[in-house]
Design an enzyme around this catalytic site. Structure first.
Site, mmCIF file in Angstrom:
data_model
loop_
_atom_site.group_PDB
_atom_site.id
_atom_site.type_symbol
_atom_site.label_atom_id
_atom_site.label_comp_id
_atom_site.label_asym_id
_atom_site.label_seq_id
_atom_site.Cartn_x
_atom_site.Cartn_y
_atom_site.Cartn_z
ATOM 1 N N PHE A 68 36.414 65.443 40.825
ATOM 2 C CA PHE A 68 35.649 64.195 40.956
ATOM 3 C C PHE A 68 34.500 64.092 39.940
ATOM 4 O O PHE A 68 33.757 63.110 39.928
ATOM 5 C CB PHE A 68 35.108 64.048 42.383
ATOM 6 C CG PHE A 68 34.268 65.219 42.836
ATOM 7 C CD1 PHE A 68 32.919 65.309 42.515
ATOM 8 C CD2 PHE A 68 34.829 66.250 43.593
ATOM 9 C CE1 PHE A 68 32.141 66.382 42.924
ATOM 10 C CE2 PHE A 68 34.056 67.336 44.012
ATOM 11 C CZ PHE A 68 32.704 67.397 43.670
ATOM 12 N N ARG A 96 16.954 68.396 52.479
ATOM 13 C CA ARG A 96 18.410 68.380 52.657
ATOM 14 C C ARG A 96 18.775 68.004 54.101
ATOM 15 O O ARG A 96 19.790 67.370 54.356
ATOM 16 C CB ARG A 96 19.019 69.748 52.318
ATOM 17 C CG ARG A 96 18.860 70.170 50.867
ATOM 18 C CD ARG A 96 19.909 69.579 49.962
ATOM 19 N NE ARG A 96 21.255 69.987 50.305
ATOM 20 C CZ ARG A 96 22.319 69.728 49.547
ATOM 21 N NH1 ARG A 96 22.175 69.058 48.395
ATOM 22 N NH2 ARG A 96 23.516 70.100 49.912
ATOM 23 N N THR A 102 26.905 66.458 52.914
ATOM 24 C CA THR A 102 27.443 65.783 51.723
ATOM 25 C C THR A 102 28.430 64.674 52.094
ATOM 26 O O THR A 102 28.373 63.579 51.542
ATOM 27 C CB THR A 102 28.157 66.828 50.826
ATOM 28 O OG1 THR A 102 27.209 67.848 50.500
ATOM 29 C CG2 THR A 102 28.681 66.191 49.551
ATOM 30 N N ARG A 113 22.229 60.001 55.153
ATOM 31 C CA ARG A 113 23.657 59.720 54.939
ATOM 32 C C ARG A 113 24.359 59.353 56.237
ATOM 33 O O ARG A 113 25.256 58.505 56.258
ATOM 34 C CB ARG A 113 24.332 60.930 54.282
ATOM 35 C CG ARG A 113 23.959 61.101 52.802
ATOM 36 C CD ARG A 113 24.396 62.436 52.272
ATOM 37 N NE ARG A 113 24.210 62.589 50.838
ATOM 38 C CZ ARG A 113 24.258 63.763 50.211
ATOM 39 N NH1 ARG A 113 24.480 64.883 50.889
ATOM 40 N NH2 ARG A 113 24.081 63.831 48.914
ATOM 41 N N ASN A 123 27.452 58.323 48.739
ATOM 42 C CA ASN A 123 26.575 58.873 49.792
ATOM 43 C C ASN A 123 25.093 58.690 49.504
ATOM 44 O O ASN A 123 24.255 59.361 50.085
ATOM 45 C CB ASN A 123 26.955 60.335 50.089
ATOM 46 C CG ASN A 123 26.767 61.246 48.895
ATOM 47 O OD1 ASN A 123 26.266 60.814 47.866
ATOM 48 N ND2 ASN A 123 27.144 62.501 49.040
ATOM 49 N N HIS A 126 20.665 62.002 46.420
ATOM 50 C CA HIS A 126 20.783 63.391 45.955
ATOM 51 C C HIS A 126 19.528 64.158 46.336
ATOM 52 O O HIS A 126 18.428 63.611 46.293
ATOM 53 C CB HIS A 126 20.928 63.430 44.423
ATOM 54 C CG HIS A 126 20.770 64.819 43.875
ATOM 55 N ND1 HIS A 126 21.822 65.712 43.825
ATOM 56 C CD2 HIS A 126 19.673 65.490 43.420
ATOM 57 C CE1 HIS A 126 21.372 66.861 43.338
ATOM 58 N NE2 HIS A 126 20.074 66.752 43.088
ATOM 59 N N GLU A 137 16.124 70.688 38.067
ATOM 60 C CA GLU A 137 16.315 69.227 38.146
ATOM 61 C C GLU A 137 15.010 68.483 37.888
ATOM 62 O O GLU A 137 15.014 67.445 37.214
ATOM 63 C CB GLU A 137 16.914 68.865 39.513
ATOM 64 C CG GLU A 137 18.360 69.351 39.632
ATOM 65 C CD GLU A 137 18.982 69.209 41.013
ATOM 66 O OE1 GLU A 137 20.182 69.513 41.144
ATOM 67 O OE2 GLU A 137 18.275 68.810 41.970
HETATM 68 N N1 UDP Z 1 31.237 64.400 45.676
HETATM 69 C C1 UDP Z 1 32.398 63.664 45.663
HETATM 70 N N2 UDP Z 1 33.521 64.206 46.223
HETATM 71 C C2 UDP Z 1 33.531 65.426 46.809
HETATM 72 C C3 UDP Z 1 32.346 66.176 46.820
HETATM 73 C C4 UDP Z 1 31.214 65.645 46.243
HETATM 74 O O1 UDP Z 1 32.407 62.548 45.139
HETATM 75 O O2 UDP Z 1 34.576 65.844 47.298
HETATM 76 C C5 UDP Z 1 30.015 63.843 45.086
HETATM 77 C C6 UDP Z 1 29.033 63.387 46.167
HETATM 78 O O3 UDP Z 1 28.448 62.169 45.730
HETATM 79 C C7 UDP Z 1 28.003 64.489 46.180
HETATM 80 C C8 UDP Z 1 27.997 64.914 44.711
HETATM 81 O O4 UDP Z 1 29.355 64.821 44.314
HETATM 82 O O5 UDP Z 1 26.738 64.028 46.660
HETATM 83 C C9 UDP Z 1 27.489 66.308 44.456
HETATM 84 O O6 UDP Z 1 28.225 67.231 45.226
HETATM 85 P P1 UDP Z 1 27.501 68.405 46.009
HETATM 86 O O7 UDP Z 1 28.570 69.301 46.536
HETATM 87 O O8 UDP Z 1 26.451 69.004 45.139
HETATM 88 O O9 UDP Z 1 26.846 67.650 47.269
HETATM 89 P P2 UDP Z 1 25.320 67.285 47.602
HETATM 90 O O10 UDP Z 1 24.460 68.406 47.080
HETATM 91 O O11 UDP Z 1 25.012 65.966 46.943
HETATM 92 O O12 UDP Z 1 25.276 67.168 49.103
HETATM 93 MG MG MG Z 2 24.416 69.332 45.225
#
Ligand code: UDP
Ligand code: MG
Length: 162
Positions: A68, A96, A102, A113, A123, A126, A137
């Site tokens: 993705f 978080r 996520t 979320r 979602n 970040h 970051e």
């Molecule tokens: N994401 C996605 N598909 C997935 C997993 C993640 O589109 O299967 C996107 C989602 O927007 C997520 C971002 O990639 O917020 C970053 O992924 P991460 O695992 O770091 O999640 P986060 O830290 O944002 O919870």
């Molecule tokens: Mg992340």
């Protein structure tokens, strides 16, 4: 119980939080900012920017092998992002928690979320996932001079520090 000023200072940390283009377009800026603000965290930097795709790739570099990745970077660079730095005791981990899991299908109601998103690809927000990522970051998104250090009048009431 009153907390020692030095102990309080040692616990202070900063995290990078961004409202992604879907959250901005859906008019959720004030709702999201208010959740961090009313919890007792302090805003130390904020700006609205449209990141380039290259910039989005840097931000999400850890995910470059994931299927993705390309779509995610296209999306992050598709419109305005509200980039912020929030400060407080435990703000990286608790930020978080405020954000939720996520996948919004798994985020608890009451989380950002959980309350405002339905699918993982949209979602809305970040948040840095640990102290190292927070540091990287913040440095990627902000110049040091954009981070505003100040004492909030509310701090003594939030932390019980003299
Ligand atoms: N994401 C996605 N598909 C997935 C997993 C993640 O589109 O299967 C996107 C989602 O927007 C997520 C971002 O990639 O917020 C970053 O992924 P991460 O695992 O770091 O999640 P986060 O830290 O944002 O919870
Ligand atoms: Mg992340």
């Amino acid at each position: 119980m009153l907390q020692d000023q030095e102990a309080h200072a040692a616990e202070m940390e900063r995290t990078f939080i961004a409202i992604k283009p879907d959250g901005v377009q859906r008019g959720l800026i004030s709702e999201i900012v208010s959740r961090f603000e009313r919890k007792g965290y302090k805003l130390v930097a904020i700006k609205l920017i449209v990141p380039s795709k290259e910039f989005a790739q840097k931000h999400y570099h850890d995910l470059k092998e994931r299927p993705f990745f390309n779509g995610l970077c296209d999306f992050l660079s598709s419109g305005p992002v509200l980039a912020m730095v929030w400060e407080g005791e435990g703000v990286i981990k608790y930020g978080r928690k405020l954000i939720g899991a996520t996948d919004p299908q798994k985020s608890e109601p009451g989380t950002i979320r959980g309350d405002f998103a339905v699918v993982v690809g949209r979602n809305i927000i970040h948040g840095s996932d640990g102290p190292e990522t927070a540091k990287d970051e913040i440095a990627l998104w902000f110049e040091p001079k954009e981070l505003v250090s100040y004492t909030s009048n509310a701090e003594k009431w939030i932390y019980g520090v003299n």
